[in-house]
Design an enzyme around this catalytic site. Structure first.
Site, PDB file in Angstrom:
ATOM      1  N   ARG A   1     -12.165  -9.705 -11.755  1.00  0.00           N
ATOM      2  CA  ARG A   1     -13.446  -9.002 -11.937  1.00  0.00           C
ATOM      3  C   ARG A   1     -14.507  -9.497 -10.960  1.00  0.00           C
ATOM      4  NH1 ARG A   1     -14.953  -8.387 -18.046  1.00  0.00           N
ATOM      5  NH2 ARG A   1     -15.096 -10.651 -18.084  1.00  0.00           N
TER       6      ARG A   1
ATOM      7  N   MET B   1     -19.509  -2.589  -9.183  1.00  0.00           N
ATOM      8  CA  MET B   1     -18.371  -3.085  -8.406  1.00  0.00           C
ATOM      9  C   MET B   1     -17.105  -3.010  -9.233  1.00  0.00           C
ATOM     10  SD  MET B   1     -20.098  -6.118  -6.308  1.00  0.00           S
ATOM     11  CE  MET B   1     -20.844  -6.777  -7.741  1.00  0.00           C
TER      12      MET B   1
ATOM     13  N   HIS C   1     -22.182   4.374 -19.500  1.00  0.00           N
ATOM     14  CA  HIS C   1     -22.790   4.146 -18.187  1.00  0.00           C
ATOM     15  C   HIS C   1     -24.178   4.775 -18.114  1.00  0.00           C
ATOM     16  CE1 HIS C   1     -23.533   5.195 -13.924  1.00  0.00           C
ATOM     17  NE2 HIS C   1     -23.087   3.969 -13.739  1.00  0.00           N
TER      18      HIS C   1
ATOM     19  N   GLY D   1     -21.532  -2.119 -13.585  1.00  0.00           N
ATOM     20  CA  GLY D   1     -20.701  -0.975 -13.236  1.00  0.00           C
ATOM     21  C   GLY D   1     -20.642  -0.642 -11.758  1.00  0.00           C
TER      22      GLY D   1
ATOM     23  N   LYS E   1     -21.529 -13.540 -13.597  1.00  0.00           N
ATOM     24  CA  LYS E   1     -20.447 -13.513 -14.581  1.00  0.00           C
ATOM     25  C   LYS E   1     -19.721 -14.868 -14.604  1.00  0.00           C
ATOM     26  CE  LYS E   1     -18.305  -9.618 -15.154  1.00  0.00           C
ATOM     27  NZ  LYS E   1     -17.705  -8.539 -14.405  1.00  0.00           N
TER      28      LYS E   1
ATOM     29  N   TYR F   1     -60.173  -9.148  -5.963  1.00  0.00           N
ATOM     30  CA  TYR F   1     -59.635  -8.115  -6.847  1.00  0.00           C
ATOM     31  C   TYR F   1     -58.614  -7.234  -6.138  1.00  0.00           C
ATOM     32  CZ  TYR F   1     -62.673  -4.758  -4.476  1.00  0.00           C
ATOM     33  OH  TYR F   1     -63.262  -3.969  -3.525  1.00  0.00           O
TER      34      TYR F   1
ATOM     35  N   SER G   1     -63.028  -4.401   1.766  1.00  0.00           N
ATOM     36  CA  SER G   1     -61.931  -3.918   0.941  1.00  0.00           C
ATOM     37  C   SER G   1     -60.818  -3.477   1.886  1.00  0.00           C
ATOM     38  CB  SER G   1     -62.397  -2.752   0.073  1.00  0.00           C
ATOM     39  OG  SER G   1     -61.308  -2.260  -0.671  1.00  0.00           O
TER      40      SER G   1
ATOM     41  N   CYS H   1     -57.667  -1.861  -1.713  1.00  0.00           N
ATOM     42  CA  CYS H   1     -57.685  -0.586  -2.426  1.00  0.00           C
ATOM     43  C   CYS H   1     -56.656   0.406  -1.921  1.00  0.00           C
ATOM     44  CB  CYS H   1     -59.079   0.036  -2.394  1.00  0.00           C
ATOM     45  SG  CYS H   1     -59.598   0.461  -0.731  1.00  0.00           S
TER      46      CYS H   1
ATOM     47  N   ARG I   1     -24.488 -11.988 -20.515  1.00  0.00           N
ATOM     48  CA  ARG I   1     -25.515 -11.906 -19.471  1.00  0.00           C
ATOM     49  C   ARG I   1     -26.808 -11.437 -20.129  1.00  0.00           C
ATOM     50  NH1 ARG I   1     -22.843  -6.655 -16.469  1.00  0.00           N
ATOM     51  NH2 ARG I   1     -22.938  -5.290 -18.245  1.00  0.00           N
TER      52      ARG I   1
END
Ligand code: PEP
Ligand code: MG
Length: 888
Positions: free
Chosen positions: A96, A107, A468, A105, A26, A864, A777, A844, A352
């Site tokens: 803020r 903090m 929210h 929302g 911010k 892969y 693998s 895998c 933002r």
């Protein structure tokens, strides 16, 4: 002490710093907006570094910071020509939070700071607006009491609601100065009762109370939960932004609004947002008053009768529109903006990068390439692969019967079904029991964050598209219907009514977050559409991808999905899944219960044709692409019956006594089946099982050849190897079987034999093992289990404690533990390739579909990754990003 308080209304633009790390998002963006010469109220940012200091020093604010802050307030006083705590022209401040990544929302914020019993009178005199002054004071008391003094917000809300009832009005704006005077007295009584002290009148005490509260909110339960879900490190801390207040609640030439520069649900290039005349910022998101649209076009679309900002404040709208494109051009991304209009003057309070759905994220990235704002590479890097998940799952089947019981706003797209729950705790509880839920709330607040995470979807009775619930659900990729006025929630009786329909806790509903509809029961779904922008982005990703992406699949249906999603082969076909089929399991059980080799072979010969036809099907679908078939892995007891009833049925069917079956079950019982008679150990003890499986694979290939189906090159994979001797023996078995089938069918078959690396010893002895393997693998599920000595089946019980205590950053079964398991992979890859340069390497385990693990695989130059069919596009995008990050 270094400079830790940074002014953003500096006269000399060049000296303004805008580092997010120091100033939080911010603060950095406010500074940047000043640099772009946009109208930003004067102020300064106390760096995130002070937050760190605060926690390390007994939650104290260093003296030097107090000194620097005093100096900065004097600057604001000079610019605004007001004075903090002054009884003629008082300066009010907003305080803020703002960390380096946005945590919407999560903090705390305090507005209208600097008001007390005396300055409020001064404010009234100065502005000639008593209603405004008192409204601001009561807001301040409410916010400060809640955030700094820890008094429940509802105590104040209740007083307002009751008062409105007695007065017979609906809106807060209908309350006059006198009304607020009375309520302020009541509010102060609440504070006195709860804290045994009067509401603080010293403005400096107010300021430091607020600054400390913002720092403390970094460690609030909801902020911690948000960080845990989003993997945000705890040590980053929040900055504090202190700024001169500007007022949207001074009268009808004032307003406040929230705008996205593009539609955050669809990604369409249209201004999307809401505003309220005569209000302060929190009114828009709190859902207490229904905000109006910003543009005429959105009014038309939503059939809204209210006046859009474009109509009510055309000059401001024009100015805003120009600023939107200026900000998009600068940040090269869609912006989420907060603004306030004070007496016809526009002020920018925040910008933002806007949270968006996966669909919007893709559309915006593709559109921005067309608009020449970003490059193709940037577009590929823009989209978070994990969020694609929401697009890859089914949506509601248009043809399915639906009983629509209520409508609301289409706040976050996608469809979800589940049991109705009315509390976040209940949603979490049911998640633990693997049950799907829809969290139904009047409106959500940051306290509900973990429940929202646990639920499949969210339905609220109040709140707009920027409420929210809407913002958080979109960020999480969960379907959400917000502001459904049709539903009347009764928390006490745990039910909601929609017209005549009563829906109780535990009843199943379906919500469609794209259409804003609520339906009774579970509604059928259809496959997602992945054409258009989605496929364009995937094509771009494929340009930069080096890792191949395969799928873990063993059924023709899954294999088809995998191919449709772009899988370039099968990386793991778990053959045991083929054994569980209803028609075959009896022969599998017969095989396991056999007492002699002959009997076992007979049973195996019954399974053979099933396995063969499965492979033919899969090979057909894969149309020449590689298929890794893993020979039987789980311990045999997994296939045997458990209940008395099942044992009885099998005894009848196979003509074996109950007693014999039970004693075989006992024989096969193991204390640690995961470390027991499984994997290649089965192949060593019962070579006939592996022999049958290889026969099925090679005969399937012979059949494909006969039927002119493009031949695949199977990769036969031996599981759970730890020594070279195991693979040496089993490779011989595979080769011998292949030779026989080739001879019998007079054909030549090409195939590879390899192994999984699932055990630390296998990784360490990779050089010896590679002598007998064409490929490795990495079975990282077992490798994680055996490296840590943590059971993959039971660890859920304590892994959370490990994450909470920062022993693990992430669950190692989800993201590769690079320092341990990763080190073994590195060793195995190096030693394996040392022996055989051509050794093919893949992964895998579940990690094959996890973006951060994929980044690790790219670094190790694996060939892969293989993951579940639905994650194939995620893996493709993650692989492209991994390559781009490595080579940038
Ligand atoms: C593994 O262990 O990572 C693996 C893929 O095998 P399974 O999950 O079947 O044990
Ligand atoms: Mg395994």
């Amino acid at each position: 002490m270094k400079k830790l308080v940074h002014r953003f209304n500096n006269q000399n633009n060049k000296s303004i710093i805008s580092s997010k790390e120091m100033l939080g998002g911010k603060g950095a963006n406010l500074a940047q907006m000043v640099k772009l010469k946009l109208p930003v109220p004067p102020g300064f940012t106390i760096s995130t570094k002070v937050c760190d200091y605060f926690y390390k020093n007994n939650k104290k604010i260093p003296k030097e910071i107090t000194k620097q802050t005093k100096k900065e307030i004097a600057i604001i006083e000079k610019i605004t020509n007001k004075k903090f705590g002054n009884l003629v022209n008082p300066l009010l401040l907003s305080v803020r939070s703002g960390s380096s990544v946005s945590m919407p929302g999560m903090m705390d914020t305090i507005l209208n700071l600097g008001l007390n019993d005396k300055t409020v009178i001064a404010l009234k005199k100065k502005t000639l607006n008593g209603r405004f002054a008192k409204d601001s004071y009561r807001r301040f008391i409410q916010m400060y009491s809640n955030v700094v003094l820890g008094i429940d917000a509802y105590l104040f809300e209740e007083l307002i609601e009751n008062y409105k009832l007695t007065k017979g009005v609906i809106q807060d704006t209908e309350l006059e100065e006198d009304d607020w005077d009375g309520l302020i007295l009541n509010f102060k009584d609440v504070v006195k009762e709860k804290t045994k002290k009067i509401f603080p009148q010293d403005v400096n005490e107010q300021l430091w109370g607020a600054v400390s509260a913002v720092f403390l909110s970094w460690n609030s339960k909801r902020a911690k939960t948000y960080r845990k879900i989003n993997y945000i490190p705890d040590h980053w801390g929040t900055a504090v932004n202190v700024q001169a207040m500007v007022f949207g609640n001074m009268g009808n030439n004032c307003a406040t609004g929230v705008v996205f520069t593009r539609n955050p649900s669809t990604g369409d290039k249209e201004i999307f947002g809401e505003y309220l005349i005569n209000a302060q910022g929190e009114d828009v998101v709190a859902g207490t008053r229904t905000p109006q649209n910003i543009t005429k076009a959105s009014n038309k679309k939503s059939n809204s009768k209210g006046l859009s900002l474009e109509e009510s404040m055309p000059k401001i709208f024009k100015q805003l529109k120009k600023i939107f494109s200026q900000l998009e051009n600068y940040y090269k991304d869609m912006q989420d903006i907060e603004f306030t209009v004070e007496n016809d003057k526009l002020w920018m309070l925040q910008t933002r990068s806007g949270k968006r759905t996966a669909k919007a994220s893709i559309k915006i990235a593709v559109d921005m390439v067309k608009e020449k704002l970003i490059s193709i590479k940037q577009a590929v890097l823009r989209v978070d692969p994990n969020t694609l998940d929401t697009l890859l799952h089914p949506t509601l089947d248009e043809k399915a019967e639906k009983k629509i019981i209520a409508s609301g706003l289409p706040a976050s797209p996608g469809a979800a079904s589940g049991k109705v729950t009315f509390s976040a705790e209940e949603a979490e509880l049911l998640k633990e029991q693997m049950q799907d839920t829809i969290l139904v709330r009047l409106e959500t607040s940051p306290e509900d964050i973990s429940g929202m995470h646990a639920a499949q979807g969210i339905l609220t009775a109040r709140g707009g598209m920027t409420s929210h619930a809407a913002v958080v659900a979109r960020g999480m990729g969960k379907p959400c219907v917000s502001g459904s006025n049709d539903i009347k929630i009764d928390y006490a009786d745990k039910l909601f009514r929609a017209g005549n329909q009563v829906v109780k806790e535990g009843d199943i509903i379906t919500i469609d977050g794209s259409a804003g509809k609520v339906m009774l029961g579970k509604v059928a779904t259809v496959k997602p559409d992945i054409s258009g922008d989605f496929s364009k982005l995937m094509k771009w990703a494929n340009r930069y991808r080096k890792l191949k992406v395969r799928a873990n699949s063993e059924t023709p249906a899954d294999t088809k999905i995998a191919r449709d999603f772009g899988a370039e082969g099968i990386g793991l076909c778990r053959t045991e899944h083929m054994f569980f089929d209803e028609k075959r399991i009896i022969s599998v059980r017969q095989m396991i219960l056999s007492e002699t080799l002959d009997d076992r072979k007979k049973a195996l010969s019954k399974i053979l044709p099933y396995q063969r036809s499965d492979f033919v099907e899969i090979f057909k679908i894969m149309n020449g692409l590689p298929v890794t078939v893993r020979l039987l892995d789980p311990p045999l007891h997994e296939f045997l019956p458990k209940s008395e009833k099942e044992i009885e049925a099998i005894s009848q069917e196979l003509n074996i006594s109950n007693q014999n079956i039970k004693s075989r079950i006992n024989e096969l019982h193991e204390q640690n089946p995961m470390l027991g008679h499984r994997g290649c150990r089965l192949g060593i003890s019962f070579p006939e099982i592996y022999q049958m499986q290889c026969q099925a694979i090679f005969e399937a290939l012979a059949e494909c050849k006969k039927n002119k189906i493009k031949p695949v090159i199977p990769e036969i994979m031996i599981p759970l190897v730890s020594t070279a001797a195991e693979i040496e023996i089993l490779r011989k078995l595979v080769d011998k079987t292949a030779q026989e089938i080739q001879n019998n069918n007079s054909i030549k078959i090409k195939y590879y034999v390899g192994t999984m690396i699932e055990l630390p010893r296998a990784a360490l002895r990779a050089k010896d093992i590679a002598k007998f393997a064409d490929f490795f693998s990495f079975g990282t599920n077992d490798l994680t289990q055996t490296t840590f000595g943590i059971s993959r089946d039971d660890s859920g019980k304590f892994l959370n404690d490990y994450v909470d205590n920062k022993i693990f950053n992430k669950d190692p079964f989800v993201s590769i533990d690079e320092r341990g398991v990763g080190e073994l992979i590195k060793i195995a890859a190096e030693r394996g390739r040392m022996e055989k340069k051509s050794l093919k390497l893949g992964i895998c385990g579940e990690h094959g579909g996890d973006p951060s693990s994929i980044e690790f695989c790219e670094k190790q130059k694996l060939n892969y990754v293989s993951c579940s069919p639905y994650r194939v596009p995620i893996a493709c995008l993650a692989a492209a990003q991994a390559y781009l990050k490595k080579n940038n």
